[in-house]
Design a protein around this motif. Structure first.
Motif, mmCIF file in Angstrom:
data_model
loop_
_atom_site.group_PDB
_atom_site.id
_atom_site.type_symbol
_atom_site.label_atom_id
_atom_site.label_comp_id
_atom_site.label_asym_id
_atom_site.label_seq_id
_atom_site.Cartn_x
_atom_site.Cartn_y
_atom_site.Cartn_z
ATOM 1 N N SER A 26 1.208 1.244 -1.337
ATOM 2 C CA SER A 26 1.304 0.675 -2.817
ATOM 3 C C SER A 26 1.139 -0.572 -2.813
ATOM 4 O O SER A 26 1.391 -1.487 -2.050
ATOM 5 C CB SER A 26 2.458 1.201 -3.190
ATOM 6 O OG SER A 26 2.621 0.600 -4.495
ATOM 7 N N ASP A 27 0.587 -1.375 -3.945
ATOM 8 C CA ASP A 27 0.322 -2.563 -4.155
ATOM 9 C C ASP A 27 1.735 -3.450 -4.152
ATOM 10 O O ASP A 27 1.689 -4.678 -3.734
ATOM 11 C CB ASP A 27 -0.371 -2.796 -5.431
ATOM 12 C CG ASP A 27 -1.864 -2.260 -5.666
ATOM 13 O OD1 ASP A 27 -2.394 -2.459 -4.595
ATOM 14 O OD2 ASP A 27 -2.194 -2.115 -6.523
ATOM 15 N N GLN A 28 2.697 -2.707 -4.483
ATOM 16 C CA GLN A 28 3.933 -3.484 -4.620
ATOM 17 C C GLN A 28 4.936 -3.224 -3.264
ATOM 18 O O GLN A 28 5.992 -3.975 -3.106
ATOM 19 C CB GLN A 28 5.066 -2.804 -5.535
ATOM 20 C CG GLN A 28 4.498 -3.078 -7.050
ATOM 21 C CD GLN A 28 3.167 -1.977 -7.454
ATOM 22 O OE1 GLN A 28 3.482 -0.732 -6.584
ATOM 23 N NE2 GLN A 28 2.593 -2.211 -8.662
ATOM 24 N N SER A 29 4.228 -2.857 -2.181
ATOM 25 C CA SER A 29 4.861 -2.425 -0.874
ATOM 26 C C SER A 29 5.039 -3.908 -0.565
ATOM 27 O O SER A 29 4.013 -4.593 -0.203
ATOM 28 C CB SER A 29 4.317 -1.439 0.044
ATOM 29 O OG SER A 29 3.380 -1.835 0.489
ATOM 30 N N TYR A 30 6.210 -4.052 0.458
ATOM 31 C CA TYR A 30 5.978 -5.102 1.407
ATOM 32 C C TYR A 30 5.274 -5.171 2.668
ATOM 33 O O TYR A 30 4.969 -6.171 3.251
ATOM 34 C CB TYR A 30 7.571 -5.550 1.898
ATOM 35 C CG TYR A 30 8.451 -6.054 0.638
ATOM 36 C CD1 TYR A 30 7.747 -6.665 -0.498
ATOM 37 C CD2 TYR A 30 9.746 -5.887 0.385
ATOM 38 C CE1 TYR A 30 8.564 -7.206 -1.368
ATOM 39 C CE2 TYR A 30 10.688 -6.287 -0.506
ATOM 40 C CZ TYR A 30 9.810 -6.831 -1.637
ATOM 41 O OH TYR A 30 10.475 -7.335 -2.576
ATOM 42 N N VAL A 31 4.660 -4.010 2.807
ATOM 43 C CA VAL A 31 3.878 -3.760 4.267
ATOM 44 C C VAL A 31 2.489 -4.719 3.558
ATOM 45 O O VAL A 31 1.922 -5.268 4.262
ATOM 46 C CB VAL A 31 3.676 -2.323 4.281
ATOM 47 C CG1 VAL A 31 2.422 -2.071 5.475
ATOM 48 C CG2 VAL A 31 4.963 -1.924 5.012
#
Length: 641
Positions: A94-99
């Protein structure tokens, strides 16, 4: 390294604090410390264990680490990382993931081994979270603990996602996010309703185990919470205050984030100061507010009992100081924001001549003009100045999808009503409906939808400017390229924006420029827009004579107001003018009731605007000046000679 003086009195501070001139300098220092650790560990053939943070605060730290890797050969082969937190649930793609965040800003650009990267897993079943968190703790311990732990600070005082109520011995766990934290993240997710309610985070106790903790904070938006964390009492309400219990903590700030610390905000309480006119004005206003006494009623005893005996001794008695500051404040008040013609202007905020000025009001979004200085805007037009308004961006991000459908349905019905339906509008309408039906949170709109949203806001801005009294030829829509480019590119050049602004300034040759100085805008657009104006004016000042007679005034109001001691022009509004301003704001129907990006203030923009201008007027009255319905405030930008 540009550092502020660290020898100043810090007796109010319960944590060691280092203050740097700006975010760049502070970030470079943090990166240098990390690099030194990595190199020292390499020389010993040991592993460097880093605890990493996400969000806006560490981005420039990571940028500098990438530079050190690419340009100076810093290797990350002996580095193991553990991230503080991750939203839950959250896919790593996801674009919002911290990965994705860590890959984008650091991991994809250095030579760290994939198996050495550890980030909480936002995809595991909820019933397995507890076991995962225990495993995360054991894995940190297996490497001997974290050498340097980076943390930011949220506006709730959270570190990691340890929200108010967290215990000082808490470990890695699943937590529920505070509503303010979710509101702050809403832009990344395309609305608060899309922000996960929970997250996996290292606990306060986990953070405490690090050998060194570096808490970083930048810009004035963090100043209030930094003051509480550094100078306040230890409290579960502000989890960052727990850091006062740890011996290995250092707080690294830029001067804006440090601005409310006692040694900077009210330095006369901490150490001897040089009583400049600006310092005196700030101190007297502070004293008047603190004691709830009008300035002209302050006594020598009031000064002596509140850390200002030195001021009275050097420049007193009190009444002499009181009269001086009262007069300075009185002279900021003017009903003639463009200057009052044919009068002595030596004690007025604006020049009397020329009587009819060329004026440009720059508005970052299509409604900042009337929200922040609508009364002054109306006054300038009513008093006969040649007023222009320049809307710097389209504001197309801040329009509800439902409004797009509504406007398209109007166009479609109108075409049918005049027997001019060629099917084109129908095709656009069906395409837009289909896109919205499958739109993912924070997915960028296609060009046609961005254009429609921009047209909605353009029509509203035209209606507002016409209501103020401007002719159509004095209404300019810059649609600066950076606004849309930044949606698709991480690095954006502002050269085209600067050149376009230079052309507009050159064409109008204003004596007055008004620009947004409200850098608390949570999306950063105001600051970018101001920097573009400033650079354009600085370039023009090198070669064009007319610029020497051009003054730059900054307004606030959409997010917060200037403190009284910083106000250099105060424009009072009557009840009738306040109503006219409100009606101008009402022309922006797409922003009424509930704007797409309201920030953390639940009030409508017109309510905020009226409340803030009334509050400013109330402060002037408390200081002993006239009682006005409302006051719009401005500060003049001082160009270096």
């Amino acid at each position: 390294m540009a550092r502020l003086n660290l020898l100043e009195e810090t007796r109010f501070e319960k944590l060691p604090v280092s203050v740097y001139a700006d975010q760049d300098a502070g970030s470079i220092e943090i990166a240098a410390r990390i690099a030194a650790l990595i190199v020292a560990k390499q020389e010993k053939r040991e592993v460097a264990v880093l605890g990493l943070a996400t969000g806006a605060s560490p981005v420039k730290v990571y940028t500098e680490l990438v530079r050190l890797h690419k340009e100076e050969g810093l290797s990350f082969k002996n580095v193991v990382t553990f991230n503080l937190d991750e939203y839950f649930p959250m896919s790593p793609t996801s674009d919002q993931s911290y990965v994705r965040f860590m890959k984008r800003h650091l991991f994809d650009h250095v030579d760290i081994a994939e198996e050495n990267i550890h980030i909480p897993d936002g995809t595991i079943p909820v019933e397995e979270v507890h076991t995962f968190c225990e495993s995360y703790e054991h894995k940190i311990s297996s490497y001997g603990g974290i050498d340097i732990q980076l943390v930011g600070i949220g506006r709730t005082g959270h570190i990691g996602f340890n929200e108010p109520g967290s215990a000082p011995n808490s470990g890695t766990r699943l937590v529920t996010l505070d509503d303010l934290t979710r509101r702050d993240a809403s832009r990344d997710f395309g609305g608060k309703e899309n922000v996960p309610v929970k997250a996996i985070t290292m606990g306060v106790g986990t953070i405490f185990k690090a050998k060194k903790i570096l808490l970083m904070a930048w810009n004035e938006k963090k100043a209030a919470i930094v003051k509480q964390a550094v100078e306040g009492e230890i409290s579960a309400d502000i989890p960052a205050t727990y850091l006062q219990l740890a011996a290995q903590v250092e707080v690294i700030l830029d001067k804006d984030a440090a601005s409310l610390l006692t040694r900077f905000d009210t330095p006369w309480l901490a150490h001897d100061v040089v009583w400049t006119s600006g310092m005196t004005k700030k101190a007297v206003v502070w004293l008047s507010m603190k004691l709830n006494k009008a300035i002209l009623k302050l006594t020598d005893e009031d000064y002596n009992n509140n850390g200002m005996a030195q001021l009275v001794t050097a420049h007193g008695p009190a009444y002499t100081i009181n009269i001086q500051i009262f007069n300075e404040l009185q002279r900021t008040i003017t009903g003639w924001p463009g200057g009052k013609p044919c009068v002595d202007d030596s004690h007025r905020p604006e020049r009397a001549e020329p009587a009819r000025k060329n004026v440009i009001l720059f508005s970052p979004h299509p409604d900042d003009d009337v929200i922040s200085m609508g009364g002054t805007f109306i006054r300038l037009a009513d008093q006969g100045h040649n007023v222009h308004v320049a809307y710097q961006t389209s504001g197309n991000m801040a329009v509800w999808n439902d409004d797009v459908i509504r406007y398209l349905e109007f166009v479609q019905d109108f075409a049918k009503a005049i027997d001019d339906d060629n099917g084109a509008t129908r095709n656009i309408y069906e395409h837009v409906r289909a896109f919205f039906a499958t739109k993912r949170p924070n997915q960028t709109d296609p060009e046609i939808i961005r254009r429609i949203k921009a047209l909605i806001r353009k029509g509203e801005a035209i209606a507002g400017a016409r209501f103020v009294g401007l002719a159509d030829e004095n209404i300019h829509f810059q649609d600066l390229p950076f606004y849309d480019k930044s949606k698709f590119h991480k690095e954006v050049s502002f050269e085209d924006d600067i050149r376009q602004t230079m052309k507009l300034l050159r064409d109008i040759q204003p004596q007055q420029v008004f620009a947004a100085g409200d850098f608390a805008d949570p999306h950063g657009t105001h600051k970018v827009c101001f920097d573009i104006i400033l650079e354009a004016m600085l370039r023009l000042r090198k070669t064009e004579e007319w610029t020497k007679d051009c003054w730059l005034w900054l307004y606030r109001g959409a997010w917060h107001e200037y403190p009284v001691n910083e106000i250099e022009m105060a424009v009072p509004l009557s009840p009738q003018e306040t109503k006219r301003k409100r009606l101008a704001i009402f022309k922006h129907q797409s922003q009424k009731d509930l704007p797409v990006f309201p920030g953390d203030d639940p009030r409508e923009f017109w309510v905020r605007a009226e409340d803030r201008t009334r509050e400013t007027a109330g402060l002037y009255h408390k200081l002993g000046l006239a009682d006005y319905e409302a006051i719009e405030a401005f500060s003049r930008w001082k160009f270096e000679l």
